[in-house]
Design a protein around this motif. Structure first.
Motif, PDB file in Angstrom:
ATOM      1  N   MET A   1      43.358  34.391  37.463  1.00 32.38           N
ATOM      2  CA  MET A   1      42.435  33.958  38.504  1.00 32.38           C
ATOM      3  C   MET A   1      41.292  34.958  38.625  1.00 32.38           C
ATOM      4  O   MET A   1      41.431  36.126  38.270  1.00 32.38           O
ATOM      5  N   ARG A   2      40.184  34.487  39.145  1.00 35.05           N
ATOM      6  CA  ARG A   2      39.026  35.337  39.376  1.00 35.05           C
ATOM      7  C   ARG A   2      38.231  34.759  40.547  1.00 35.05           C
ATOM      8  O   ARG A   2      38.431  33.606  40.921  1.00 35.05           O
ATOM      9  N   SER A   4      35.715  32.818  42.852  1.00 36.00           N
ATOM     10  CA  SER A   4      34.863  31.659  42.651  1.00 36.00           C
ATOM     11  C   SER A   4      33.425  32.039  42.953  1.00 36.00           C
ATOM     12  O   SER A   4      33.157  33.040  43.638  1.00 36.00           O
ATOM     13  N   TYR A 201      41.618  39.651  43.007  1.00 34.49           N
ATOM     14  CA  TYR A 201      42.365  38.920  41.999  1.00 34.49           C
ATOM     15  C   TYR A 201      42.863  39.792  40.852  1.00 34.49           C
ATOM     16  O   TYR A 201      43.739  39.367  40.088  1.00 34.49           O
ATOM     17  N   ARG A 222      49.160  37.669  42.754  1.00 28.42           N
ATOM     18  CA  ARG A 222      48.555  36.784  43.756  1.00 28.42           C
ATOM     19  C   ARG A 222      47.336  37.496  44.334  1.00 28.42           C
ATOM     20  O   ARG A 222      47.228  38.727  44.232  1.00 28.42           O
TER      21      ARG A 222
END
Length: 250
Positions: A1-2, A4, A201, A222
């Motif tokens: 994840m990164r 947005s 992240y 997470r």
């Protein structure tokens, strides 16, 4: 994840970075002290006697003026990539009475400057809801939906990122390099990898020889909610028996 694009824009305009205000049909631009409140509305702390105060004075019977806030990310360490530039715009109005006092508390929660004690005398607060947002990085400009912007949260680590990177480099350099080599499968002959950015992240890491550096993200299990959680997650950086995190190329 990164993060947005909406999260990046919220992070950049949160109030920890310098801002430039462009007021429609008025001379400028103007340096401005700003933060965003919990709903993402922009608060401007404006000296009563200033060019910006004059520019923000509505013409005729209007109560608001159109304004664009321009915020450029400042990389937290040498060799770290910039998050780019955020542009948010809306209609700014001066606050009064209880509304101004509540806004001063929102401002103090982000930037507790003593000048807030003089709000209503030497300083005034102006506020605008973001009706248009753009994220610029490199040669690309991306429009951000205002609702997505309002719902996003600023990264809780951005304000302390430079301090965290400096601490890793100054006090844990050997342990961090060893951890990263194990995570990335690098050998002894490879140039030491280095953490160049930290967000909720994960870690952004560079490795490789000068002129051929590559970037890789090491994701946390997470998204983190605060610096205290980061302290717990950074423990594997100095533990030789840490389990690998997910890595992806940036």
């Amino acid at each position: 994840m990164r993060p947005s694009p909406a999260e990046i824009v919220r992070t950049l305009v949160a109030g920890r970075l310098p801002g430039i205000a462009h007021v429609a049909h008025r001379p400028g631009p103007h340096q401005v002290r700003h933060v965003t409140d919990p709903d993402g509305r922009v608060l401007l702390l404006v000296p009563v006697v200033s060019d910006l105060a004059a520019a923000l004075r509505p013409a005729g019977g209007d109560s608001e003026v159109a304004l664009v806030l321009d915020v450029l990310d400042l990389p937290p360490a040498a060799g770290a990539p910039s998050l780019g530039r955020a542009w948010v715009s809306g209609w700014a109005a001066r606050l009064d009475g209880d509304e101004e006092r509540r806004a001063a508390l929102d401002f103090a929660a982000v930037e507790p400057t003593g000048d807030l004690l003089d709000v209503g005398t030497r300083f005034r607060l102006h506020r605008f809801e973001v009706v248009e947002a753009r994220w610029e990085r490199g040669d690309t400009v991306r429009r951000i939906d205002p609702e997505a912007y309002a719902e996003a949260e600023p990264d809780p680590l951005h304000a302390v990122e430079a301090e965290l990177l400096a601490d890793l480099a100054d006090h844990h350099d050997t342990e961090v390099a060893g951890y990263l080599c194990r995570q990335l499968g690098l050998g002894d002959g490879d140039a030491a990898p280095r953490v160049v950015r930290i967000d909720r992240y994960g870690l952004l890491v560079t490795h490789g020889r000068p002129g051929a550096r590559r970037r890789v993200r090491l994701a946390f299990p997470r998204p983190l909610q605060c610096q205290a959680e980061l302290t717990r997650f950074l423990h594997p950086l100095v533990c030789h028996h840490a389990s690998p995190r997910h890595a992806d190329h940036a």
